[in-house]
Scaffold this motif. Structure first.
Motif, PDB file in Angstrom:
ATOM      1  N   ILE A  49      -9.174   7.352   0.037  1.00 49.29           N
ATOM      2  CA  ILE A  49      -9.287   6.106  -0.726  1.00 49.29           C
ATOM      3  C   ILE A  49      -8.448   6.215  -2.002  1.00 49.29           C
ATOM      4  O   ILE A  49      -7.746   5.284  -2.388  1.00 49.29           O
ATOM      5  CB  ILE A  49     -10.767   5.803  -1.062  1.00 49.29           C
ATOM      6  N   ALA A  50      -8.521   7.377  -2.643  1.00 45.98           N
ATOM      7  CA  ALA A  50      -7.830   7.581  -3.920  1.00 45.98           C
ATOM      8  C   ALA A  50      -6.307   7.527  -3.768  1.00 45.98           C
ATOM      9  O   ALA A  50      -5.619   6.974  -4.633  1.00 45.98           O
ATOM     10  CB  ALA A  50      -8.245   8.910  -4.536  1.00 45.98           C
ATOM     11  N   ALA A  51      -5.785   8.091  -2.686  1.00 50.26           N
ATOM     12  CA  ALA A  51      -4.322   8.161  -2.522  1.00 50.26           C
ATOM     13  C   ALA A  51      -3.667   6.779  -2.440  1.00 50.26           C
ATOM     14  O   ALA A  51      -2.711   6.514  -3.182  1.00 50.26           O
ATOM     15  CB  ALA A  51      -3.971   9.006  -1.297  1.00 50.26           C
ATOM     16  N   PRO A  52      -4.132   5.869  -1.570  1.00 51.21           N
ATOM     17  CA  PRO A  52      -3.479   4.555  -1.544  1.00 51.21           C
ATOM     18  C   PRO A  52      -3.690   3.768  -2.836  1.00 51.21           C
ATOM     19  O   PRO A  52      -2.805   3.010  -3.250  1.00 51.21           O
ATOM     20  CB  PRO A  52      -4.107   3.839  -0.348  1.00 51.21           C
ATOM     21  N   ILE A  53      -4.832   3.991  -3.497  1.00 51.19           N
ATOM     22  CA  ILE A  53      -5.057   3.325  -4.778  1.00 51.19           C
ATOM     23  C   ILE A  53      -4.045   3.827  -5.803  1.00 51.19           C
ATOM     24  O   ILE A  53      -3.457   3.040  -6.548  1.00 51.19           O
ATOM     25  CB  ILE A  53      -6.501   3.519  -5.260  1.00 51.19           C
ATOM     26  N   ALA A  54      -3.820   5.148  -5.830  1.00 51.79           N
ATOM     27  CA  ALA A  54      -2.863   5.722  -6.777  1.00 51.79           C
ATOM     28  C   ALA A  54      -1.458   5.168  -6.532  1.00 51.79           C
ATOM     29  O   ALA A  54      -0.755   4.793  -7.480  1.00 51.79           O
ATOM     30  CB  ALA A  54      -2.863   7.241  -6.672  1.00 51.79           C
ATOM     31  N   VAL A  55      -1.046   5.112  -5.282  1.00 55.05           N
ATOM     32  CA  VAL A  55       0.288   4.582  -4.953  1.00 55.05           C
ATOM     33  C   VAL A  55       0.392   3.116  -5.371  1.00 55.05           C
ATOM     34  O   VAL A  55       1.378   2.703  -5.995  1.00 55.05           O
ATOM     35  CB  VAL A  55       0.600   4.758  -3.447  1.00 55.05           C
ATOM     36  N   ALA A  56      -0.627   2.336  -5.066  1.00 54.17           N
ATOM     37  CA  ALA A  56      -0.613   0.911  -5.425  1.00 54.17           C
ATOM     38  C   ALA A  56      -0.600   0.714  -6.932  1.00 54.17           C
ATOM     39  O   ALA A  56       0.157  -0.119  -7.457  1.00 54.17           O
ATOM     40  CB  ALA A  56      -1.822   0.200  -4.805  1.00 54.17           C
ATOM     41  N   VAL A  57      -1.412   1.481  -7.652  1.00 57.36           N
ATOM     42  CA  VAL A  57      -1.450   1.361  -9.119  1.00 57.36           C
ATOM     43  C   VAL A  57      -0.080   1.664  -9.699  1.00 57.36           C
ATOM     44  O   VAL A  57       0.420   0.941 -10.563  1.00 57.36           O
ATOM     45  CB  VAL A  57      -2.530   2.296  -9.716  1.00 57.36           C
ATOM     46  N   GLU A  58       0.548   2.727  -9.226  1.00 64.03           N
ATOM     47  CA  GLU A  58       1.842   3.108  -9.777  1.00 64.03           C
ATOM     48  C   GLU A  58       2.928   2.090  -9.439  1.00 64.03           C
ATOM     49  O   GLU A  58       3.704   1.695 -10.315  1.00 64.03           O
ATOM     50  CB  GLU A  58       2.225   4.508  -9.316  1.00 64.03           C
ATOM     51  N   LEU A  59       2.995   1.672  -8.195  1.00 64.74           N
ATOM     52  CA  LEU A  59       4.054   0.730  -7.804  1.00 64.74           C
ATOM     53  C   LEU A  59       3.822  -0.660  -8.405  1.00 64.74           C
ATOM     54  O   LEU A  59       4.735  -1.248  -9.000  1.00 64.74           O
ATOM     55  CB  LEU A  59       4.177   0.657  -6.286  1.00 64.74           C
ATOM     56  N   LEU A  60       2.621  -1.187  -8.251  1.00 64.77           N
ATOM     57  CA  LEU A  60       2.345  -2.527  -8.782  1.00 64.77           C
ATOM     58  C   LEU A  60       2.332  -2.533 -10.305  1.00 64.77           C
ATOM     59  O   LEU A  60       2.830  -3.478 -10.934  1.00 64.77           O
ATOM     60  CB  LEU A  60       1.020  -3.051  -8.225  1.00 64.77           C
ATOM     61  N   GLY A  61       1.793  -1.474 -10.899  1.00 66.22           N
ATOM     62  CA  GLY A  61       1.812  -1.367 -12.354  1.00 66.22           C
ATOM     63  C   GLY A  61       3.227  -1.269 -12.891  1.00 66.22           C
ATOM     64  O   GLY A  61       3.569  -1.899 -13.902  1.00 66.22           O
ATOM     65  N   GLY A  62       4.071  -0.505 -12.212  1.00 64.76           N
ATOM     66  CA  GLY A  62       5.469  -0.392 -12.625  1.00 64.76           C
ATOM     67  C   GLY A  62       6.201  -1.717 -12.532  1.00 64.76           C
ATOM     68  O   GLY A  62       6.946  -2.098 -13.448  1.00 64.76           O
ATOM     69  N   ILE A  63       5.975  -2.434 -11.454  1.00 63.88           N
ATOM     70  CA  ILE A  63       6.599  -3.758 -11.296  1.00 63.88           C
ATOM     71  C   ILE A  63       6.104  -4.710 -12.381  1.00 63.88           C
ATOM     72  O   ILE A  63       6.895  -5.441 -12.986  1.00 63.88           O
ATOM     73  CB  ILE A  63       6.326  -4.323  -9.884  1.00 63.88           C
ATOM     74  N   ALA A  64       4.799  -4.690 -12.647  1.00 64.50           N
ATOM     75  CA  ALA A  64       4.238  -5.565 -13.688  1.00 64.50           C
ATOM     76  C   ALA A  64       4.844  -5.260 -15.051  1.00 64.50           C
ATOM     77  O   ALA A  64       5.115  -6.173 -15.839  1.00 64.50           O
ATOM     78  CB  ALA A  64       2.718  -5.429 -13.729  1.00 64.50           C
TER      79      ALA A  64
END
Length: 143
Positions: A49-64
């Motif tokens: 659960i943590a791994a896809p959340i980490a990837v999403a946070v980093e990619l979406l946060g970076g785009i934001a």
């Protein structure tokens, strides 16, 4: 009212912070199996659960950060994320080897410094060169 120069500097700061998250998220995604293994060695709970959340946070946060969307809340969320990753990923207090411990200490405090930059961004907002800036009333930028 925010000066144009201030907005430009904030834009550069957003890009500098975003590179870290975009690069990290992309590398985690490209080496996903290795990332899962790394999280397991660090004792992270609920790795799948943590791994896809980490990837999403980093990619979406970076785009934001790049586009300056919801910058204040993104800054707060990413600051929290960076502190959590410092605690789990750079746990120097659990390392016996002096050279490895020194490396982890440096990375831990770099994460704390990055969190500080993100907190400043949460306070200043995105500046004019952003989606937040386009949404703000022209009398004074608050976003």
């Amino acid at each position: 009212m925010m000066r144009l120069a201030d907005s430009f500097i904030i834009f550069i700061a957003r890009l500098a912070l975003a590179v870290l998250f975009l690069w990290g998220g992309a590398m985690k995604l490209l080496g996903y199996a290795g990332f899962i293994s790394y999280l397991q060695t660090k004792g992270v709970p609920y790795v799948h659960i943590a791994a896809p959340i980490a990837v999403a946070v980093e990619l979406l946060g970076g785009i934001a950060l790049v586009i300056g969307a919801r910058t204040r809340i993104v800054g707060l969320l990413l600051a929290g994320y960076v502190i959590v990753t410092a605690i789990f990923g750079h746990d120097f207090w659990n390392i016996a080897d002096v050279a490895l411990q020194h490396d982890a200490v440096v990375h831990f405090w770099k994460n704390v410094a990055i969190a500080g930059g993100l907190l400043l961004l949460a306070v200043t907002g995105a500046g004019r060169a952003s989606i937040d800036g386009m949404r703000a009333p022209r009398g004074g930028l608050r976003g």
